[in-house]
Every structure is written in C-alpha cells, then in structure tokens.
Design an enzyme around this catalytic site. Structure first.
Site, mmCIF file in Angstrom:
data_model
loop_
_atom_site.group_PDB
_atom_site.id
_atom_site.type_symbol
_atom_site.label_atom_id
_atom_site.label_comp_id
_atom_site.label_asym_id
_atom_site.label_seq_id
_atom_site.Cartn_x
_atom_site.Cartn_y
_atom_site.Cartn_z
ATOM 1 N N HIS A 1 -4.363 -4.310 -2.583
ATOM 2 C CA HIS A 1 -4.712 -3.941 -1.091
ATOM 3 C C HIS A 1 -4.732 -2.420 -0.776
ATOM 4 O O HIS A 1 -4.983 -2.282 0.305
ATOM 5 C CB HIS A 1 -3.739 -4.506 -0.012
ATOM 6 C CG HIS A 1 -3.866 -6.070 -0.224
ATOM 7 N ND1 HIS A 1 -2.730 -6.787 0.269
ATOM 8 C CD2 HIS A 1 -4.646 -6.893 -0.590
ATOM 9 C CE1 HIS A 1 -3.011 -8.236 0.070
ATOM 10 N NE2 HIS A 1 -4.105 -8.151 -0.558
ATOM 11 N N VAL B 1 0.985 -1.247 -0.045
ATOM 12 C CA VAL B 1 0.079 0.122 -0.062
ATOM 13 C C VAL B 1 0.714 1.301 0.157
ATOM 14 O O VAL B 1 0.508 2.211 0.267
ATOM 15 C CB VAL B 1 -0.944 0.120 1.207
ATOM 16 C CG1 VAL B 1 -2.032 -1.203 1.110
ATOM 17 C CG2 VAL B 1 -0.229 -0.040 2.378
HETATM 18 P P1 OAD Z 1 4.860 -10.835 4.607
HETATM 19 O O1 OAD Z 1 5.229 -10.266 5.596
HETATM 20 O O2 OAD Z 1 3.860 -12.177 4.503
HETATM 21 O O3 OAD Z 1 5.928 -11.512 3.638
HETATM 22 C C1 OAD Z 1 7.094 -10.674 3.401
HETATM 23 C C2 OAD Z 1 7.906 -11.735 2.458
HETATM 24 O O4 OAD Z 1 9.189 -11.047 2.248
HETATM 25 C C3 OAD Z 1 8.475 -12.970 3.041
HETATM 26 O O5 OAD Z 1 8.779 -14.133 2.508
HETATM 27 C C4 OAD Z 1 9.987 -12.626 3.567
HETATM 28 O O6 OAD Z 1 10.971 -13.593 3.762
HETATM 29 C C5 OAD Z 1 10.177 -11.664 2.392
HETATM 30 N N1 OAD Z 1 11.474 -10.810 2.321
HETATM 31 C C6 OAD Z 1 11.924 -10.067 3.674
HETATM 32 N N2 OAD Z 1 12.847 -9.446 3.381
HETATM 33 C C7 OAD Z 1 13.011 -9.329 1.936
HETATM 34 C C8 OAD Z 1 13.844 -8.550 1.031
HETATM 35 N N3 OAD Z 1 14.979 -7.894 1.312
HETATM 36 N N4 OAD Z 1 13.736 -9.103 -0.185
HETATM 37 C C9 OAD Z 1 12.954 -9.653 -1.009
HETATM 38 N N5 OAD Z 1 11.766 -10.559 -0.090
HETATM 39 C C10 OAD Z 1 12.135 -10.162 1.254
HETATM 40 O O7 OAD Z 1 4.121 -9.850 3.430
HETATM 41 P P2 OAD Z 1 3.148 -10.195 2.346
HETATM 42 O O8 OAD Z 1 3.451 -11.454 1.644
HETATM 43 O O9 OAD Z 1 3.285 -8.816 1.466
HETATM 44 O O10 OAD Z 1 -2.466 -7.709 3.697
HETATM 45 O O11 OAD Z 1 1.796 -10.267 2.875
HETATM 46 C C11 OAD Z 1 0.558 -10.256 2.132
HETATM 47 C C12 OAD Z 1 -0.558 -9.285 2.875
HETATM 48 O O12 OAD Z 1 -0.448 -9.809 4.169
HETATM 49 C C13 OAD Z 1 -0.175 -8.170 3.141
HETATM 50 O O13 OAD Z 1 -0.482 -7.363 1.952
HETATM 51 C C14 OAD Z 1 -0.937 -7.626 4.094
HETATM 52 C C15 OAD Z 1 -0.640 -8.680 5.106
HETATM 53 O O14 OAD Z 1 -1.526 -8.818 5.872
HETATM 54 C C16 OAD Z 1 -3.450 -6.773 4.321
HETATM 55 O O15 OAD Z 1 -3.202 -5.887 5.104
HETATM 56 C C17 OAD Z 1 -4.567 -6.901 3.777
#
Ligand code: OAD
Length: 257
Positions: A123, A107
């Site tokens: 989102h 977001v």
């Molecule tokens: P997550 O916090 O679930 O996952 C983040 C991912 O980024 C993990 O797989 C980490 O291993 C990875 N990561 C961490 N550091 C990184 C880096 N430097 N480079 C690349 N990857 C890295 O976040 P999302 O998958 O985005 O929704 O979560 C999905 C949704 O859950 C969000 O949009 C939000 C949340 O609840 C809502 O608020 C509706």
C-alpha cells in the site's frame, strides 16, 4: 484471552521447519508502537473519519488541502514512533530460516526499521511523495524537503508539470503496484507457512493472499490477532493476543530448540 501454550508450541514447530515463510502484516502489528489501526471500533481511524473523504483520488481532487493535511498529520506521527517487539521478532526470524519475506499493508516503514530486509509494501510508503499525474513515469517521486510553498494553502506543486504533489500511498479505487502484487501471489503460492499478523483480512487484494497460500501451496496458516477476524476461521493455528507479546514468545520457542 491469551494464546494457549500448546498452540504457540505448534506454531513454533511448523515455522522452524519452513523453507519459505511469508509474513503478511496489517495495521495491528504497529498498534503497540502507537500507530492506530483502521477498523478497531474505539480508536480505529475509520471509526473517526470517512475513508471516502480522505483516501481516494476523488477526495484529493475535491479537497486537496484536507487530504494533504491528514496525511501530513499521519506522516508526522509515523516519524515519531518506533518498532515494537512484534516487528523485532519478525526481523529476528531472518537469522533462523532459509527464506522469509514480509508482505505488509502498512505504510509506516517499521518492519524495515526493525531490521527486516525483504519487505513488500503493498500500500505504499507514507514518508514519500509523488506527482499526482506521475508526469515523469510511475512513480514520479518528489522530495518535498526541496520545495518551498505556502503550507496554509494546501499541497505543493510538482516542479516538473505543476500538478499537485500527493502522498505515495495506495488509495481506495487505485490499483496496487503490479510487481509487488505479482511477487506476493507468487510467494503465497510457494510458501510452506504463512504467518498472518494484525490484519482484519477485509481489504482486497491483500486479503486473498492467505486463501492463495492455503489453496495453491497447502501452506500452514497461522493467525496472530486479539480478535477472531476474517482470517481466524481458516487458520490452522490461531494465536489470540497482541503481536508485540506473542511474537517474541514464538521466536523464543523457535530459538530454544
Ligand atoms: P484493520 O484496521 O482493518 O485491522 C487491524 C487488525 O489488527 C484487526 O484485526 C485487529 O483486531 C488487529 N489488532 C489490533 N491490535 C492488535 C495487536 N496489538 N496485535 C495484533 N493485531 C492487532 O487494518 P488492516 O487489516 O491493515 O488500506 O487494513 C487493511 C487496509 O485497510 C489498510 O492497509 C488500509 C485500510 O483502509 C489503505 O489505506 C489502502
């Protein structure tokens, strides 16, 4: 552990030949900008806060000030950060390929700030606000800089109907914007390559998009992530590491050839 050079070469080869590249991103792509992820065990937001207290319509109705203040804190943080080399690398791909669309769960607006021009925001947008009741249609956006209210008492009220104003983001239990979702699935079903960056692959329906790409368009799936989360097992190429480091290397390889 860092991605193998041969995997980077293989990923560059398939992206270079793509007619339609879809880039699906999550919180990890913004981590190196200083925006915390949700599920990292040490500093993820959901490791410290319960989403049921902060990110549902019920939570907002129960305690509007708590939810409003938390989103204001995050909005101010997002306003103070910049895109990182990962966002810029994704934007740079636009000049190299016939068609590229970014689908993001984030977001924060950092893809657009980096120069990506076609970004689907599944989102919402934390910098925008809307009427909780969407009294003038969905979404009824409200410019809060035009409002005066007692900030100590909680959110402002909608100037049209008096309902509370809320952030224009998707909360748990809420439906995603249908046009954005429909377009995302259409793209997933047509793309040659899906580049998934920085998502745990847990939250639906976004987490279905890589499956749709594999199943319906036999797309090559590339996953960029320091961790082997949910997407890695089905990826054709897993690039293990930080997107701010690996994506510029990937783009340099595509550019070289
Ligand atoms: P997550 O916090 O679930 O996952 C983040 C991912 O980024 C993990 O797989 C980490 O291993 C990875 N990561 C961490 N550091 C990184 C880096 N430097 N480079 C690349 N990857 C890295 O976040 P999302 O998958 O985005 O929704 O979560 C999905 C949704 O859950 C969000 O949009 C939000 C949340 O609840 C809502 O608020 C509706």
């Amino acid at each position: 552990m860092s991605a193998e050079q041969s995997d980077l070469d293989a990923a560059a080869d398939v992206i270079r030949d793509a007619e339609l590249l879809v880039v699906l991103t999550g919180a990890g792509v913004s981590k190196e900008s200083g925006v915390p992820t949700f599920r990292d065990s040490l500093d993820g937001l959901w490791a410290k806060y319960d989403p049921m207290d902060l990110a549902t319509p019920d939570a907002f109705q129960r305690n509007p000030k708590l939810v409003w203040d938390w989103y204001e804190y995050r909005r101010q943080m997002v306003n103070s950060v910049q895109p990182n080399p990962g966002h810029y690398a994704i934007a740079a791909l636009e000049d190299m390929l016939p068609e590229i669309v970014v689908i993001t769960q984030n977001v924060d607006g950092l893809h657009q700030q980096a120069g990506s021009t076609d970004v689907i925001r599944l989102h919402g947008d934390i910098t925008r606000h809307r009427c909780f009741d969407n009294c003038q249609g969905n979404p009824t956006l409200i410019d809060i800089s035009m409002l005066t209210w007692d900030q100590e008492s909680g959110p402002p009220h909608c100037p049209h109907c008096g309902a509370y104003v809320r952030p224009d983001v998707i909360w748990f239990t809420e439906a995603l914007p249908s046009a954005a979702l429909d377009r995302s699935f259409d793209l997933a079903q047509r793309c040659d390559v899906m580049l998934v960056v920085g998502t745990s692959g847990i939250v639906q329906p976004a987490a279905q998009l890589p499956y749709a790409a594999k199943r319906w368009s036999s797309a090559t799936l590339i996953d960029v992530n320091p961790m082997r989360d949910e997407i890695a097992p089905m990826a054709d190429i897993f690039l293990q590491g930080k997107s701010g480091e690996l994506l510029p290397q990937l783009v340099a390889r595509i550019r070289e050839s």
